[in-house]
Motif scaffolding. Structure first.
Motif, short mmCIF file in Angstrom:
data_model
loop_
_atom_site.label_atom_id
_atom_site.label_comp_id
_atom_site.label_asym_id
_atom_site.label_seq_id
_atom_site.Cartn_x
_atom_site.Cartn_y
_atom_site.Cartn_z
N UNK A 40 6.81 -7.07 -7.58
CA UNK A 40 8.14 -6.67 -8.03
C UNK A 40 8.04 -5.45 -8.96
N UNK A 41 7.09 -5.48 -9.87
CA UNK A 41 6.89 -4.33 -10.76
C UNK A 41 6.54 -3.09 -9.97
N UNK A 42 5.67 -3.24 -8.98
CA UNK A 42 5.31 -2.10 -8.13
C UNK A 42 6.53 -1.57 -7.39
N UNK A 43 7.34 -2.48 -6.83
CA UNK A 43 8.52 -2.05 -6.08
C UNK A 43 9.51 -1.31 -6.97
N UNK A 44 9.73 -1.81 -8.18
CA UNK A 44 10.68 -1.16 -9.08
C UNK A 44 10.20 0.22 -9.52
N UNK A 45 8.89 0.41 -9.55
CA UNK A 45 8.35 1.72 -9.91
C UNK A 45 8.30 2.67 -8.72
N UNK A 46 8.12 2.13 -7.53
CA UNK A 46 7.87 2.99 -6.37
C UNK A 46 9.13 3.33 -5.58
N UNK A 47 10.07 2.39 -5.48
CA UNK A 47 11.26 2.62 -4.67
C UNK A 47 12.20 3.56 -5.42
N UNK A 69 15.43 -1.29 -4.26
CA UNK A 69 15.33 -1.41 -5.72
C UNK A 69 16.56 -2.08 -6.30
N UNK A 70 17.74 -1.66 -5.83
CA UNK A 70 18.98 -2.21 -6.35
C UNK A 70 19.13 -3.69 -5.98
N UNK A 90 0.82 -1.21 0.00
CA UNK A 90 0.00 0.00 0.00
C UNK A 90 0.86 1.26 0.00
N UNK A 91 2.01 1.21 0.67
CA UNK A 91 2.91 2.36 0.65
C UNK A 91 3.42 2.62 -0.76
N UNK A 92 3.71 1.55 -1.51
CA UNK A 92 4.14 1.72 -2.90
C UNK A 92 3.05 2.30 -3.77
N UNK A 93 1.82 1.83 -3.59
CA UNK A 93 0.70 2.36 -4.36
C UNK A 93 0.49 3.84 -4.04
#
Length: 659
Positions: free
Chosen positions: A446-453, A464-465, A378-381
């Motif tokens: 994973x897609x959300x994390x790569x976009x949000x972090x 992300x790294x 939810x934090x990423x969203x």
């Protein structure tokens, strides 16, 4: 305080505060009082808790330094090397203290007088090799010795990451001690203590590393490192508070238990924890962003010394608490039922429809995992929303649904009855390996994390790294390969149930936790290879995915039928000896379990097949639309050239799942 003075004072303040708090609270709570029978003597009564404090602080310096180095520092620079040296020194302290603690523990439980004769040596050797408590301290000591060498030898990203995992693993066995395995609350107490120790080690050790590397950092680098540590510390604080609460509920029982010496020492820990939380909030909200001001920087590092003192008090209080008799007590009933002898818990009531909604057996490990999964998703969203990007609502709904189903399986009626009914155990297995991944994978975490972090540009590695590293590592390429995931999915069914792994998962709670994690991960990887949009190195074309799925479905059905036709009872000494007087016989229940594997397990498979077919159809429709559009605009030569681009599109669809 001058950085170099702080570097010397920090560890000293932490250690002195821990020992002083330990001695005072041991004297108050009676944790070192002489025993009426088989008293080991004052050296052991006081020396054992002191050495235990040294073990805990060594573990903190070891694990916390490695974790903060991986997420806050840059490999190849002096600060990173000093972090590993700090971990090595801490591991050496941990090793020596673990050896002393193991020796004191042997004298304490055996009441053997230390001597240099052969008999004492044989008794000590037998304790370290044949008894579970002795093996725990032997493993801890040997693991600490290995870490002492490894942390001194490694300097790269990958090697440090692997050593950090080993450091956390070495700490785990210590959490299995201190609570009778024959009590119904054993599993909750043990898992809560393990979570507590791991989170506290990362929290304390990270702060200790801050004061050690402070003189090596440029002024502009300090705020970034503090923010990164603050994020780690916040997560550790939440886990420590939650696990400590769960452990306290088990030990205290009711409110009257707070009026005992045990409750008073617990109160000291609670007050210190609140103080640490307040300091952490002050750092994060008021001070870290103003570290460029010298006056505020001096105030900050002065407060760090205070925080180390509070952490020392909490560490000493924790060991004193473990040595103080709890109000609830740990007396094992003199007359126990077969279910209590086998599982440690009384037989639950008969499983009816209402029990599927009202029965709960909380597993602290999975509560933390689910809570973290929900929060970070939810934090990423929310981060995407704040910067104007969109994230599909249906993906969020599916992810939250999968997390709630995971919580229900690991902490609800499945967790209550799976030790007594094979059919319920199999239902939980099918949900973990098929139904839950079918909800989680479309969530595309994973897609959300790569976009949000946020991407780092200073050479350090954040979330992300590390995700990108994992995706492109040889290990990541292997475990996401569709042939490997399908083979692992099928092989796990037969290897687990037709070897002693199944028995291990019933008799040992560590085996149960491994089983849950293994089948969840195995199912997730398999579903990801079929319908996921998260980036992986290779995906099969859609026809290949359908063929793979059909083959797996066939093996899955064969597995269920094989169990249904089996004439003997699996783990007969367990399921056949529970003394259950309700429901069908154990063999009848096993037959039902085979039917569950064959029928319920196939429903998600059909949904998977339908999803793959829909993705295939949409991919073809999209390519045809592109082809038609270009056919109207170009000649034959240009169309032929564009066919090559369409092939590239097909290859990309195979890798990304048709995004």
């Amino acid at each position: 305080m001058h950085p170099r003075a702080l570097r010397a004072a920090g560890p000293l303040v932490l250690g002195v505060a821990a020992v002083v708090a330990l001695l005072v609270l041991l004297a108050y709570g009676g944790g070192a009082a002489p025993l009426v029978i088989a008293d080991p003597g004052p050296v052991v009564r006081w020396g054992l808790p002191i050495s235990t404090v040294a073990v805990n602080l060594g573990a903190a310096g070891m694990a916390g330094s490695l974790v903060l180095a991986l997420f806050g520092l840059k490999a190849g620079e002096r600060a990173f090397d000093v972090a590993l040296d700090t971990a090595s020194v801490s591991a050496a302290v941990f090793t020596v203290a673990a050896g002393v603690t193991g020796f004191f523990t042997f004298v304490n439980v055996s009441n053997a007088a230390p001597s240099g004769d052969m008999l004492f040596g044989e008794q000590l050797g037998s304790f370290l090799v044949q008894q579970e408590l002795g093996r725990t301290w032997l493993f801890t000591t040997v693991g600490g010795a290995a870490l002492t060498v490894l942390t001194f030898a490694v300097r790269g990203w990958t090697s440090t990451f692997l050593v950090a995992i080993l450091a956390l693993v070495v700490i785990v066995p210590m959490g299995t001690q201190g609570h009778s395995g024959e009590l119904s609350t054993h599993d909750v107490a043990m898992t809560s203590l393990i979570l507590h120790m791991l989170a506290a080690a990362v929290w304390v050790g990270g702060l200790l590393l801050l004061v050690v590397v402070r003189p090596l950092l440029a002024k502009r680098e300090v705020p970034d490192l503090l923010r990164r540590y603050s994020t780690i510390a916040l997560f550790a604080f939440v886990v420590v508070a939650y696990s400590g609460t769960a452990r306290a509920i088990v030990a205290v029982g009711d409110w009257s238990g707070l009026l005992t010496p045990y409750g008073a020492i617990l109160g000291v820990k609670i007050v210190v924890l609140i103080g640490l939380g307040a300091l952490g909030a002050w750092y994060r909200l008021r001070l870290i962003g103003r570290m460029d001001q010298d006056r505020r920087a001096r105030r900050f590092w002065g407060l760090v010394v205070l925080e180390l003192a509070l952490m020392g008090i909490a560490s000493g209080a924790g060991v004193a608490l473990a040595r103080t008799p709890p109000p609830v007590g740990e007396a094992v009933p003199t007359v126990r039922t077969p279910a209590e002898i086998l599982s440690g818990s009384p037989l639950p009531p008969e499983l009816d429809i209402s029990r599927w909604f009202t029965s709960w057996n909380i597993d602290p490990v999975w509560v933390v995992i689910v809570a973290a999964g929900v929060f970070f998703y939810l934090a990423g969203v929310w981060r995407l929303h704040r910067r104007g990007d969109r994230w599909p609502v249906y993906r969020t709904i599916l992810w939250l649904g999968g997390m709630l189903l995971l919580l229900w399986v690991t902490c609800g009626p499945v967790n209550v009855y799976q030790e007594y009914l094979f059919s319920v155990h199999m239902a939980g297995h099918m949900l973990l390996t098929m139904a839950i991944p079918l909800l989680l994978v479309p969530g595309a975490p994973i897609t959300l994390a790569l976009r949000a972090i946020r991407k780092r540009d200073d050479g350090t590695r954040g979330g992300r790294e590390w995700i990108l590293w994992a995706l492109h590592s040889p290990f990541g390429r292997i475990i996401t390969n569709p042939f490997f995931t399908a083979g692992l999915f099928v092989a796990s069914l037969f290897v687990f149930y037709y070897t002693d792994l199944f028995r291990w998962s019933l008799y040992d709670h560590a085996g149960h936790e491994w089983m849950t994690a293994h089948f969840l991960i195995t199912g997730y990887l398999f579903v990801l290879s079929l319908i996921g949009i998260d980036p992986v190195p290779y995906r099969l074309p859609y026809p290949g995915r359908l063929v793979t799925l059909l083959a797996v479905m066939g093996m899955h059905a064969f597995f269920g039928v094989a169990i249904m036709e089996q004439s003997g009872l699996m783990v007969a000494e367990w399921f056949g000896s529970m003394g259950r007087t309700w429901g069908g016989t154990p063999l009848e229940d096993q037959y039902v379990g085979g039917g569950v594997a064959w029928s319920i397990g196939e429903i998600p498979s059909l949904i998977l097949a339908l999803t793959v077919a829909i993705q295939w159809s949409r991919s073809d429709t999209r390519r045809n639309r592109v082809r038609d559009r270009h056919a109207d605009r170009t000649g034959d030569a240009e169309l032929e050239a564009y066919n090559a681009q369409l092939q590239e599109l097909a290859d990309r669809d195979a890798r990304t799942g048709g995004r």
